[in-house]
Enzyme design. Structure first.
Site, PDB file in Angstrom:
ATOM      1  N   ASP A  64      63.115  14.433  15.122  1.00  0.00           N
ATOM      2  CA  ASP A  64      63.729  13.176  14.675  1.00  0.00           C
ATOM      3  C   ASP A  64      63.923  12.196  15.830  1.00  0.00           C
ATOM      4  O   ASP A  64      64.306  12.585  16.937  1.00  0.00           O
ATOM      5  CB  ASP A  64      65.095  13.451  14.034  1.00  0.00           C
ATOM      6  CG  ASP A  64      64.978  14.131  12.691  1.00  0.00           C
ATOM      7  OD1 ASP A  64      63.838  14.340  12.220  1.00  0.00           O
ATOM      8  OD2 ASP A  64      66.020  14.469  12.099  1.00  0.00           O
ATOM      9  N   ASP A  78      60.746  17.696   3.668  1.00  0.00           N
ATOM     10  CA  ASP A  78      61.331  18.207   4.909  1.00  0.00           C
ATOM     11  C   ASP A  78      61.143  19.721   5.041  1.00  0.00           C
ATOM     12  O   ASP A  78      60.512  20.365   4.196  1.00  0.00           O
ATOM     13  CB  ASP A  78      62.812  17.816   4.967  1.00  0.00           C
ATOM     14  CG  ASP A  78      63.231  17.304   6.337  1.00  0.00           C
ATOM     15  OD1 ASP A  78      62.677  17.757   7.342  1.00  0.00           O
ATOM     16  OD2 ASP A  78      64.137  16.440   6.401  1.00  0.00           O
TER      17      ASP A  78
END
Length: 411
Positions: A231, A176
């Site tokens: 996302d 991430d």
């Protein structure tokens, strides 16, 4: 490996260019020119781990469990992937997302599993998952902390973390982009790539920098897949917008490296059955990772019918590895199409509007010769249509629904 072919003229021109460049500018060297040429010809990947020949398939904990993941859930998921038959269909990665580690590293600087939620340790969990014939994935971050801020990231700890992951038997790393030092992902991500190369174990490398710097344009040299979007959430608008953003980069997808519009929401309850069918169809033709995001140990029958559609999975896993594109749209009606192995073409007719309407795919739009006669296989009804088609195919399509066909030439 395809080599560049030189003509007789090149043997005169190239030395001349090198001479001019070397002596006309102190800032450009012949070696840099040659290195650039080699890079463009060979397009070598830094990772070169042999993984990702087709898009990755499996499960990830985040969409359903968020930070509530623990080793019991992971073990139950591995069991369920096997017992439901999903593992045999290709869903083999069992991926733990954020919140699995202690906030503080050990005295040796190593990551350690959370003592409450992963008391047996990650290596024991990897051994269990491997005993099921599956692979274990883990999560870290190219920053000081992960996105939850409940565990440390791997920034400046890349080598020790990669080695630790390899020692545990990890097969997959999602990486991430939170709480970083402000440097570009193009600087931070390759550091982990090099660390994984030296770790002694092939580890699938999933770049999750949210499409920040268009990773499709550089990700093939760094990882096996790269997020092209922010996302996803479990609703229609989020899902189709992720498909749209991902489609822009279709030409960059290839065996070994895939565009990633984020994980599947199918089975989490935020969309209708038809909308989930669209979700799975678009992810399939987009050669996107098929990472289940629901609770597999309590999976509903209608969810299984979508996720276990062998014919749609085969489109995603087709060895040709070409991502489909949105070749035409008129208002709310869309045609997505792409080539498959065996001279076949896959098409998805999507109706984003409020009413049932016919959608027509024209051969000229999907790059079929106009006189080609094809048979059409309906992948959601699992039947080959009785009539053959020439020049076009039309199908009535419900609101927020799709039709998906494979077209096979017969003359």
């Amino acid at each position: 490996m395809k080599m560049k072919r030189f003509s007789a003229c090149d043997f005169f021109v190239i030395p001349l260019l090198l001479f001019i460049i070397c002596f006309s500018s102190p800032f450009i060297s012949a070696s840099r020119l040659l290195q650039s040429d080699i890079h463009e010809v060979h397009r070598r990947s830094l990772l070169a781990n042999g993984l990702g020949a087709t898009p990755q398939m499996g499960w990830n904990s985040w969409n359903h469990f968020n930070c509530m993941v623990n080793e019991t859930i992971v073990r139950q998921t591995a069991d369920a992937l096997v017992s439901t038959g999903l593992a045999k269909l290709g869903y083999r990665y069992v991926n733990i997302d954020d919140c699995w580690a202690e906030l503080n590293r050990t005295s040796e600087g190593k990551l350690i599993g959370n003592k409450v939620t992963f008391p047996s340790g990650i290596k024991a969990l990897a051994d269990y998952v491997h005993s099921k014939g599956l692979k274990l994935g883990i999560y870290s971050d190219a920053g000081f902390y992960t996105c939850s801020k409940r565990m440390p990231g791997s920034l400046h700890h890349e080598e020790i973390d990669a080695k630790t992951f390899a020692e545990w038997g990890i097969d997959y790393l999602k990486y991430d982009n939170c709480y970083n030092d402000g440097s570009k992902p193009t600087v931070r991500y390759p550091v982990m790539t090099r660390a994984l190369m030296k770790a002694g174990r092939p580890i699938f490398f999933s770049l999750c920098e949210w499409g920040d710097m268009h990773p499709a344009t550089w990700g093939a040299h760094v990882g096996n897949s790269w997020r092209t979007t922010g996302d996803i959430t479990d609703d229609w608008k989020s899902m189709v917008s992720r498909a749209d953003m991902n489609e822009v980069f279709a030409d960059y997808a290839r065996p070994g490296g895939w565009n990633d519009p984020d994980m599947l929401e199918i089975g989490n309850g935020g969309m209708t059955h038809n909308e989930y069918v669209v979700h799975f169809s678009l992810w399939s033709v987009s050669k996107a990772p098929l990472l289940i995001g629901c609770d597999v140990s309590n999976i509903a029958k209608d969810t299984m019918e979508i996720l276990a559609n062998k014919e749609v999975i085969q489109v995603n896993q087709d060895p040709l590895g070409v991502q489909a594109k949105k070749v035409r749209y008129e208002g709310d009606l869309e045609i997505w199409a792409g080539p498959l192995s065996g001279y076949r073409t896959v098409i998805v007719l999507v109706n984003r509007g409020p009413t049932r309407l016919p959608i027509t795919a024209l051969w000229e739009d999907i790059e079929l010769p106009v006189d080609t006669v094809v048979k059409a296989r309906d992948l959601w009804k699992h039947k080959t249509l009785s009539k053959s088609f020439k020049n076009q195919l039309t199908a009535e399509t419900d609101s927020h629904a799709c039709k998906m066909f494979i077209l096979t030439p017969i003359s």
